[in-house]
Scaffold this motif. Structure first.
Motif, mmCIF file in Angstrom:
data_model
loop_
_atom_site.group_PDB
_atom_site.id
_atom_site.type_symbol
_atom_site.label_atom_id
_atom_site.label_comp_id
_atom_site.label_asym_id
_atom_site.label_seq_id
_atom_site.Cartn_x
_atom_site.Cartn_y
_atom_site.Cartn_z
ATOM 1 N N LYS A 63 0.839 -1.197 0.000
ATOM 2 C CA LYS A 63 0.000 0.000 0.000
ATOM 3 C C LYS A 63 0.874 1.246 0.000
ATOM 4 C CE LYS A 63 -3.880 1.924 2.483
ATOM 5 N NZ LYS A 63 -4.816 1.821 3.566
ATOM 6 N N ILE A 64 0.477 2.253 -0.792
ATOM 7 C CA ILE A 64 1.138 3.560 -0.681
ATOM 8 C C ILE A 64 0.060 4.627 -0.506
ATOM 9 C CG2 ILE A 64 3.218 2.957 -1.967
ATOM 10 C CD1 ILE A 64 2.030 4.448 -4.375
ATOM 11 N N ASP A 65 0.494 5.838 -0.095
ATOM 12 C CA ASP A 65 -0.473 6.875 0.273
ATOM 13 C C ASP A 65 -0.752 7.898 -0.818
ATOM 14 O OD1 ASP A 65 -0.804 5.762 2.724
ATOM 15 O OD2 ASP A 65 0.803 6.932 3.660
ATOM 16 N N THR A 66 -0.194 7.693 -2.012
ATOM 17 C CA THR A 66 -0.441 8.653 -3.100
ATOM 18 C C THR A 66 -0.777 7.892 -4.376
ATOM 19 O OG1 THR A 66 1.916 8.586 -3.642
ATOM 20 C CG2 THR A 66 1.166 10.421 -2.244
ATOM 21 N N ILE A 67 -1.501 8.570 -5.279
ATOM 22 C CA ILE A 67 -1.767 7.895 -6.560
ATOM 23 C C ILE A 67 -0.497 7.909 -7.423
ATOM 24 C CG2 ILE A 67 -4.272 8.119 -6.725
ATOM 25 C CD1 ILE A 67 -3.918 10.633 -8.367
ATOM 26 N N GLU A 68 0.340 8.922 -7.179
ATOM 27 C CA GLU A 68 1.607 8.983 -7.920
ATOM 28 C C GLU A 68 2.461 7.801 -7.450
ATOM 29 O OE1 GLU A 68 0.434 11.604 -6.122
ATOM 30 O OE2 GLU A 68 -0.384 12.759 -7.793
ATOM 31 N N GLY A 69 2.886 6.983 -8.384
ATOM 32 C CA GLY A 69 3.710 5.819 -8.020
ATOM 33 C C GLY A 69 2.886 4.551 -7.846
ATOM 34 N N ALA A 70 1.563 4.672 -7.888
ATOM 35 C CA ALA A 70 0.731 3.474 -7.713
ATOM 36 C C ALA A 70 0.555 2.752 -9.048
ATOM 37 C CB ALA A 70 -0.629 3.871 -7.155
ATOM 38 N N ASP A 71 0.415 1.419 -8.985
ATOM 39 C CA ASP A 71 0.097 0.628 -10.181
ATOM 40 C C ASP A 71 -1.401 0.361 -10.247
ATOM 41 O OD1 ASP A 71 2.930 -0.089 -11.097
ATOM 42 O OD2 ASP A 71 2.939 -0.638 -8.970
ATOM 43 N N LEU A 92 -11.388 11.333 -9.332
ATOM 44 C CA LEU A 92 -11.213 10.550 -10.564
ATOM 45 C C LEU A 92 -10.461 11.364 -11.617
ATOM 46 C CD1 LEU A 92 -11.973 7.732 -11.331
ATOM 47 C CD2 LEU A 92 -14.198 8.563 -12.126
ATOM 48 N N GLY A 93 -10.730 12.669 -11.646
ATOM 49 C CA GLY A 93 -10.031 13.569 -12.574
ATOM 50 C C GLY A 93 -8.524 13.500 -12.337
ATOM 51 N N ARG A 94 -8.124 13.461 -11.070
ATOM 52 C CA ARG A 94 -6.693 13.374 -10.744
ATOM 53 C C ARG A 94 -6.102 12.054 -11.225
ATOM 54 N NH1 ARG A 94 -5.411 14.129 -4.664
ATOM 55 N NH2 ARG A 94 -3.437 13.287 -5.419
ATOM 56 N N CYS A 95 -6.888 10.977 -11.057
ATOM 57 C CA CYS A 95 -6.407 9.646 -11.492
ATOM 58 C C CYS A 95 -6.234 9.619 -13.010
ATOM 59 C CB CYS A 95 -7.388 8.551 -11.068
ATOM 60 S SG CYS A 95 -7.608 8.423 -9.305
ATOM 61 N N LYS A 96 -7.187 10.223 -13.701
ATOM 62 C CA LYS A 96 -7.137 10.256 -15.172
ATOM 63 C C LYS A 96 -5.862 10.986 -15.610
ATOM 64 C CE LYS A 96 -9.819 11.822 -19.107
ATOM 65 N NZ LYS A 96 -10.146 13.129 -19.613
ATOM 66 N N HIS A 97 -5.599 12.123 -14.973
ATOM 67 C CA HIS A 97 -4.422 12.922 -15.310
ATOM 68 C C HIS A 97 -3.151 12.091 -15.097
ATOM 69 C CE1 HIS A 97 -1.921 16.475 -15.693
ATOM 70 N NE2 HIS A 97 -1.278 16.077 -14.609
ATOM 71 N N GLU A 98 -3.099 11.383 -13.977
ATOM 72 C CA GLU A 98 -1.922 10.560 -13.656
ATOM 73 C C GLU A 98 -1.726 9.483 -14.726
ATOM 74 O OE1 GLU A 98 0.399 10.893 -11.548
ATOM 75 O OE2 GLU A 98 1.338 8.899 -11.508
ATOM 76 N N LYS A 99 -2.846 8.881 -15.130
ATOM 77 C CA LYS A 99 -2.764 7.803 -16.129
ATOM 78 C C LYS A 99 -2.323 8.362 -17.487
ATOM 79 C CE LYS A 99 -5.432 3.836 -17.710
ATOM 80 N NZ LYS A 99 -6.443 2.888 -17.285
ATOM 81 N N GLU A 100 -2.855 9.508 -17.861
ATOM 82 C CA GLU A 100 -2.542 10.068 -19.181
ATOM 83 C C GLU A 100 -1.130 10.640 -19.257
ATOM 84 O OE1 GLU A 100 -7.063 11.214 -20.539
ATOM 85 O OE2 GLU A 100 -5.743 12.798 -19.847
ATOM 86 N N THR A 101 -0.650 11.177 -18.120
ATOM 87 C CA THR A 101 0.639 11.858 -18.196
ATOM 88 C C THR A 101 1.816 11.030 -17.680
ATOM 89 O OG1 THR A 101 0.122 12.912 -16.110
ATOM 90 C CG2 THR A 101 -0.280 14.220 -18.079
#
Ligand code: SAM
Ligand code: SF4
Length: 465
Positions: A63-71, A92-101
């Motif tokens: 487990k980690i505490d940020t979406i950055e670095g998560a799989d 969800l908008g933040r997750c989308k951004h992480e996935k796209e960028t």
């Protein structure tokens, strides 16, 4: 409420309900990957997330505490009020951004109560193609399979509202001191404002022998406290006609676990037998969450709550007579359709009489598909102003309730570091949060604490012999 067309509505018997755990399958597919898990809403969701965490960690993930670095990102959602939607879509908008960028391979999963709503599932399917996996409250046990068989298209499984009763569920519990124990799933009450019966299905009680076995295992593993969980715990057993909630409480107390709690009780199902058992067993905590919702008979009727103001007050007084030192908390909704100033004053009157230890207060939020959503709505500003007035009275009595503890010595189960990290924290038997100056070796123990300072929502204290 209908389900999306592409989702097969399944109705299965309790015997069919079986978990698929990786322990039985073995796969290295997600070994050493990282997951981020965010939980919205009630204790049921918090406990469901403990199951999701078990499944993910059985894959070898951490487990980690940020979406950055998560799989893998899992958002366990709540549907109880409209703002839950806003919160989810914002995140969800933040997750989308992480996935796209940053991480095109990021697996985004949405689960919990929101996907059980047809409009949400349809919206996720049509407008959020970057979401990989969607599962409902009755499909957590399939997460292993969904992750292993993830395909390029969205993998969506939301079953009918009937649901199952699961046994032998495995959890990665957040605490090794206190534990949640599901005793029932769903709710049959259909209060006119509430979406829970639609998202979690009708009431299904677990068999008492399974519950007792779980509590005994927890006790043998060093747990000090269990909280029996359900939307309507005191309707427990009505669907299996096996045992009442009062009898279950008695049996759980017999296990000898040091602290037993339960949430939430409905005033309509609160029996004299329950009061008798709670007041006579030392290890059943003198803390009762007793949702009022409204103090107006007219509004209670429109809400479908099945009790009057007078009946609620009679019950409250009966509990207080049997357990004068008990703490009682509540839930109140303001701005329910049809609520006029007189109705709101009835609510304030009950609060003045009951002087609650604390309360969760809400502005009514229309939920699509529930009867109250079609009723004439109260002006938002009026509802906001009532909430503010209500909170002032609630806060006043919360502080007064805490002041009674000043200089008293009370038992506190120490759970860990306080929020600011300088002290330890724990709860009294009456569920009061206490920050304590105490050595670390008291964590996990019930110690006597002298209360030296009280605030509205917490107290400070020091250990005494
Ligand atoms: N089963 C519990 C009971 O009947 O009291 C409560 C369960 S519900 C998850 C928690 C609280 O959310 C309710 O007691 C109610 O006060 C609040 N709630 C539920 N639906 C709501 C709505 N549509 N708008 C505002 N508050 C709501
Ligand atoms: Fe919702 Fe009423 Fe059931 Fe509580 S008792 S979960 S408020 S329908």
């Amino acid at each position: 409420m209908n389900l999306p067309n592409m989702i097969e509505a399944k109705k299965r018997s309790r015997e069919d309900a079986k978990h698929i755990y990786l322990d039985d399958i073995k796969s290295d597919m997600y070994k050493d990957k990282k997951y981020f898990l965010k939980t919205y809403g009630c204790q049921m969701n918090v406990h469901d997330s403990e199951e999701i965490a078990y499944i993910l960690e059985s894959f070898g993930m951490t487990k980690i505490d940020t979406i950055e670095g998560a799989d893998v990102v899992v958002l366990n959602t709540c549907a109880i009020r409209e703002n839950a939607h806003d919160k989810l879509y914002g995140f969800l908008g933040r997750c989308k951004h992480e996935k796209e960028t940053n991480n095109h391979d990021l697996i985004i999963c949405i689960c919990g109560c929101m996907p059980q709503e047809e409009s949400v599932s349809n919206d996720l399917i049509k407008n959020h193609p970057y979401v990989d996996i969607v599962f409902g409250t009755h499909n957590i046990h399939e997460l292993t399979d969904m992750l292993l068989n993830k395909i390029d298209n969205q993998n969506i499984r939301v079953y009918s509202i009937e649901g199952n009763v699961f046994e032998n569920v495995k959890y990665k519990r957040d605490s090794n001191i206190k534990a949640w124990v599901d005793i029932q799933y769903g709710c049959d009450k259909f209060c006119t404002y509430c979406i829970v019966p639609y998202t979690r299905g009708k009431q299904r009680s677990r068999h008492s022998n399974e519950i007792i076995h779980e509590v005994e295992c927890l006790k043998n593993n060093g747990y000090r406290e269990v909280t029996l969980l359900g939307q309507n715990v005191n309707a427990y057993g009505k669907d299996i006609e096996d045992i009442t909630f009062a009898e279950l409480l008695d049996k759980v107390a017999d296990t000898g676990i040091e602290r037993v709690r339960f949430v939430t009780s409905h005033p309509w199902d609160f029996t004299d037998d329950m009061i008798e058992v709670i007041s006579s067993r030392d290890n059943i905590m003198p803390y009762i969450h007793l949702p009022l919702q409204s103090g107006s008979d007219k509004i209670l009727k429109l809400m479908g709550r099945r009790y009057t103001k007078e009946e609620y007050l009679t019950l409250y007084n009966k509990i207080k007579k049997a357990m004068p030192e008990s703490s009682i908390t509540t839930d109140i909704i303001v701005g329910f359709p049809g609520e006029e100033e007189e109705d709101f004053k009835d609510t304030l009157d009950v609060v003045e009489q009951c002087k609650y230890d604390s309360a969760f207060t809400f502005i009514y939020s229309p939920r699509e598909g529930t009867p109250a959503a079609k009723m004439e709505q109260v002006d938002k500003k009026v509802a906001e102003e009532r909430l503010q007035r209500l909170n002032e009275v609630i806060n006043k009595y919360a502080r007064i309730a805490n002041e009674k503890y000043l200089d008293k010595v009370v038992p506190v189960l120490i759970e860990g570091k306080s929020e600011k990290g300088e002290m330890l924290m724990g709860y009294t038997d009456t569920m009061k949060l206490v920050n304590v100056s105490a050595p670390n070796d008291t964590i996990g123990k019930i110690v006597n604490v002298k209360i030296t300072n009280v605030k509205t929502w917490s107290m400070d204290g020091e250990i005494v012999e």
